[in-house]
Write an enzyme that holds these catalytic residues in place. Structure first.
Site, PDB file in Angstrom:
ATOM      1  N   CYS A  51     -81.663  72.853  15.531  1.00  0.00           N
ATOM      2  CA  CYS A  51     -82.718  72.656  16.526  1.00  0.00           C
ATOM      3  C   CYS A  51     -82.197  72.955  17.931  1.00  0.00           C
ATOM      4  CB  CYS A  51     -83.248  71.225  16.436  1.00  0.00           C
ATOM      5  SG  CYS A  51     -84.517  70.871  17.665  1.00  0.00           S
TER       6      CYS A  51
ATOM      7  N   CYS B 199     -83.440  70.631  20.671  1.00  0.00           N
ATOM      8  CA  CYS B 199     -82.775  69.315  20.697  1.00  0.00           C
ATOM      9  C   CYS B 199     -81.373  69.420  21.293  1.00  0.00           C
ATOM     10  CB  CYS B 199     -82.602  68.746  19.290  1.00  0.00           C
ATOM     11  SG  CYS B 199     -83.985  68.960  18.202  1.00  0.00           S
ATOM     12  N   ASP B 200     -80.625  70.421  20.881  1.00  0.00           N
ATOM     13  CA  ASP B 200     -79.186  70.424  21.159  1.00  0.00           C
ATOM     14  C   ASP B 200     -78.711  71.520  22.114  1.00  0.00           C
ATOM     15  OD1 ASP B 200     -78.901  68.273  19.429  1.00  0.00           O
ATOM     16  OD2 ASP B 200     -78.669  69.564  17.679  1.00  0.00           O
TER      17      ASP B 200
END
Ligand code: NDP
Length: 312
Positions: free
Chosen positions: A134, A137-138
């Site tokens: 992701c 997300c990261d």
């Protein structure tokens, strides 16, 4: 047989949010946590884009807090996996762990989706240490660094473009000699100077002493002229598709060709009254914790309305 008014399957942000709303509305919800208690967020590191956490929060800790919040209002949280479902008539029958049968007036399916991985041992070895599925997300953790994205579809292109605004260099590792993504996404990728597309490349493994430091690739795998290459990267992002966890309900619920449960636009309503789908199992597009939580809230509100309209 145990009779439940509101059964929630899944323990990601959608499931727990549904449990918080349903318990505060006195629906006496029962939640089964499923295969991965806490859901996909427990496999990420810090979550920095969920509103209300200015310093960010660890994924496992956030799910722990959501669980406690649901417990505080009396939600009955249980461990177990749904192995069977009969949604042919209400009340709906659900089998847990192949043995326990329950019946429920309303059902909230929040079983999520699982990112597909290549199946390399190194993906597990470096989980949370450079391997991610992701970018939203990261990606932030890779500012100014080098990263690779695997895949040639729209998701891979979108992730590569997102990362290109943060990272120094993005490699897009594509197994075929063309991208499968829509033309507009392909054009954007090709016109972004810090994205390098490595066509006909496959990943053999990852290396690094303290997290990912690089990947071993092979060009034209299996051909006589195959060529091994190493790239130096700090992050390795998988974007080869997701699989929604809907198999057990597919006989009764309408899904798209990939398996995402179809819902009435803007609502979590499925084709069966009293059965709702929330979070990633019904969302091929946004797939965020905050959107999942929002749809879990909607599902609980719909369940409450259904129960009161039917005098249950
Ligand atoms: P797709 O199934 O479209 O693409 C998956 C990609 O991963 C393909 O390029 C595939 O390669 C590659 N792949 C699969 N398995 C492997 C493997 N083992 N090793 C290497 N590569 C592999 O998935 P997406 O998640 O990209 O998209 C899903 C759907 O969502 C699509 O319909 C897409 O259009 C849509 N979508 C739309 C967006 C938008 O419009 N903004 C954004 C994101 C998704 P190969 O081509 O060789 O099979």
């Amino acid at each position: 047989m145990e009779h439940i008014r509101c059964l929630i399957i899944g323990s990601g942000p959608a499931g727990y949010t549904a449990a918080i709303y349903a318990s505060r509305a006195n629906l006496n919800p029962v939640l089964y946590a499923g295969i991965q208690p806490g859901g996909q967020l427990t496999t990420t590191t810090d979550i920095e884009n969920f509103p209300g956490y200015p310093e960010g929060i660890n994924g496992t800790e956030m799910m722990d807090q959501l669980r406690k919040q649901a417990e505080r209002f009396g939600a009955d949280l249980r461990s177990g996996i749904v192995t069977g479902a009969d949604l042919s008539k209400a009340p709906y029958r659900i089998t847990i762990d192949g043995e326990t049968e329950l019946e429920t007036d309303t059902l909230i399916i929040a079983t999520g989706a699982s990112a597909k991985y290549l199946g390399l041992e190194d993906e597990a070895k470096y989980a949370g240490m450079g391997v991610s599925a992701c970018a939203t997300c990261d990606g932030f953790f890779y500012r100014g660094k080098n990263v690779a994205v695997v895949g040639g579809g729209d998701t891979a292109c979108e992730e590569a473009l997102y990362l290109s605004s943060l990272a120094k260099q993005v490699y897009l590792i594509v197994r075929k000699n063309y991208l499968r993504a829509s033309q507009v996404m392909q054009d954007r990728v090709m016109n972004t100077p810090n994205i390098k597309v490595l066509f006909e490349h496959n990943t053999l493994g990852l290396f690094g002493d303290n997290g990912v430091e690089g990947a071993h690739l092979v060009k034209r795998k299996g051909e006589p002229d195959e060529e091994k290459v190493d790239i130096a990267i700090d992050g390795f992002f998988l974007a080869i598709g997701h699989k929604p966890n809907s198999d057990v309900f597919k006989k009764y619920l309408e899904t798209d060709e990939v398996g995402y449960i179809k819902t009435v636009a803007g609502t979590p309503k499925t084709n069966i009254p009293g059965v709702y789908a929330a979070g990633d199992v019904a969302d091929p597009i946004y797939r965020q914790a905050v959107t999942a939580a929002g749809s879990g809230c909607k599902a609980a509100i719909e369940a409450e309305r259904y129960l009161s309209e039917h005098g249950l």
